[in-house]
Scaffold this motif. Structure first.
Motif, PDB file in Angstrom:
ATOM      1  N   CYS A  26       0.673  -1.328   0.003  1.00 34.20           N
ATOM      2  CA  CYS A  26      -0.013  -0.014   0.026  1.00 34.20           C
ATOM      3  C   CYS A  26       0.716   1.344   0.084  1.00 34.20           C
ATOM      4  CB  CYS A  26      -0.916   0.088   1.357  1.00 34.20           C
ATOM      5  SG  CYS A  26      -2.053  -1.368   1.256  1.00 34.20           S
ATOM      6  N   THR A  37      -1.697   9.449   2.139  1.00 36.19           N
ATOM      7  CA  THR A  37      -2.481   9.808   1.301  1.00 36.19           C
ATOM      8  C   THR A  37      -3.611   9.106   1.459  1.00 36.19           C
ATOM      9  OG1 THR A  37      -1.987   8.140  -0.333  1.00 36.19           O
ATOM     10  CG2 THR A  37      -0.642  10.162  -0.410  1.00 36.19           C
ATOM     11  N   LYS A  38      -4.704   9.631   1.039  1.00 43.45           N
ATOM     12  CA  LYS A  38      -6.105   8.939   1.303  1.00 43.45           C
ATOM     13  C   LYS A  38      -5.973   7.628   0.699  1.00 43.45           C
ATOM     14  CE  LYS A  38     -10.997   9.409   0.629  1.00 43.45           C
ATOM     15  NZ  LYS A  38     -12.121  10.263   0.271  1.00 43.45           N
ATOM     16  N   ALA A  39      -5.521   7.322  -0.499  1.00 43.55           N
ATOM     17  CA  ALA A  39      -5.390   6.031  -1.177  1.00 43.55           C
ATOM     18  C   ALA A  39      -4.518   5.173  -0.411  1.00 43.55           C
ATOM     19  CB  ALA A  39      -4.936   6.272  -2.573  1.00 43.55           C
ATOM     20  N   GLU A  40      -3.631   5.613   0.268  1.00 45.02           N
ATOM     21  CA  GLU A  40      -2.592   4.764   1.026  1.00 45.02           C
ATOM     22  C   GLU A  40      -3.178   4.315   2.350  1.00 45.02           C
ATOM     23  OE1 GLU A  40       1.990   6.270   0.064  1.00 45.02           O
ATOM     24  OE2 GLU A  40       0.666   7.253   1.780  1.00 45.02           O
ATOM     25  N   CYS A  43      -5.985   1.675   1.290  1.00 48.46           N
ATOM     26  CA  CYS A  43      -5.275   0.553   1.155  1.00 48.46           C
ATOM     27  C   CYS A  43      -4.869  -0.211   2.105  1.00 48.46           C
ATOM     28  CB  CYS A  43      -4.436   0.593   0.194  1.00 48.46           C
ATOM     29  SG  CYS A  43      -3.507  -0.860  -0.275  1.00 48.46           S
TER      30      CYS A  43
END
Length: 70
Positions: A26, A37-40, A43
């Motif tokens: 991730c 980050t939001k994505a990290e 994930c």
């Protein structure tokens, strides 16, 4: 006392495995920000949740298998 030590080792091992697996999956290896980050973050949350879900399902199947063979 020995059982508590063994349980602590198991928990420590599980945490290390989750940490290693989800970190590799991730987190970007380029550290542009000091925060996730939001994505990290999403994930990592999903990765940990899936790890526990699979762990629970495997434990349930092993318990059923053990009971069937007694």
């Amino acid at each position: 006392l020995a059982a508590a030590e063994q349980e602590m080792e198991m928990v420590t091992d599980m945490f290390a495995r989750i940490n290693d697996l989800c970190y590799k999956k991730c987190l970007l290896q380029r550290y542009n920000d000091e925060e996730l980050t939001k994505a990290e973050s999403v994930c990592a949350d999903r990765c940990v949740a899936k790890y526990f879900q699979v762990n629970r399902e495997v434990s349930d199947k092993l318990a059923k298998y053990s009971q069937a063979n007694q």
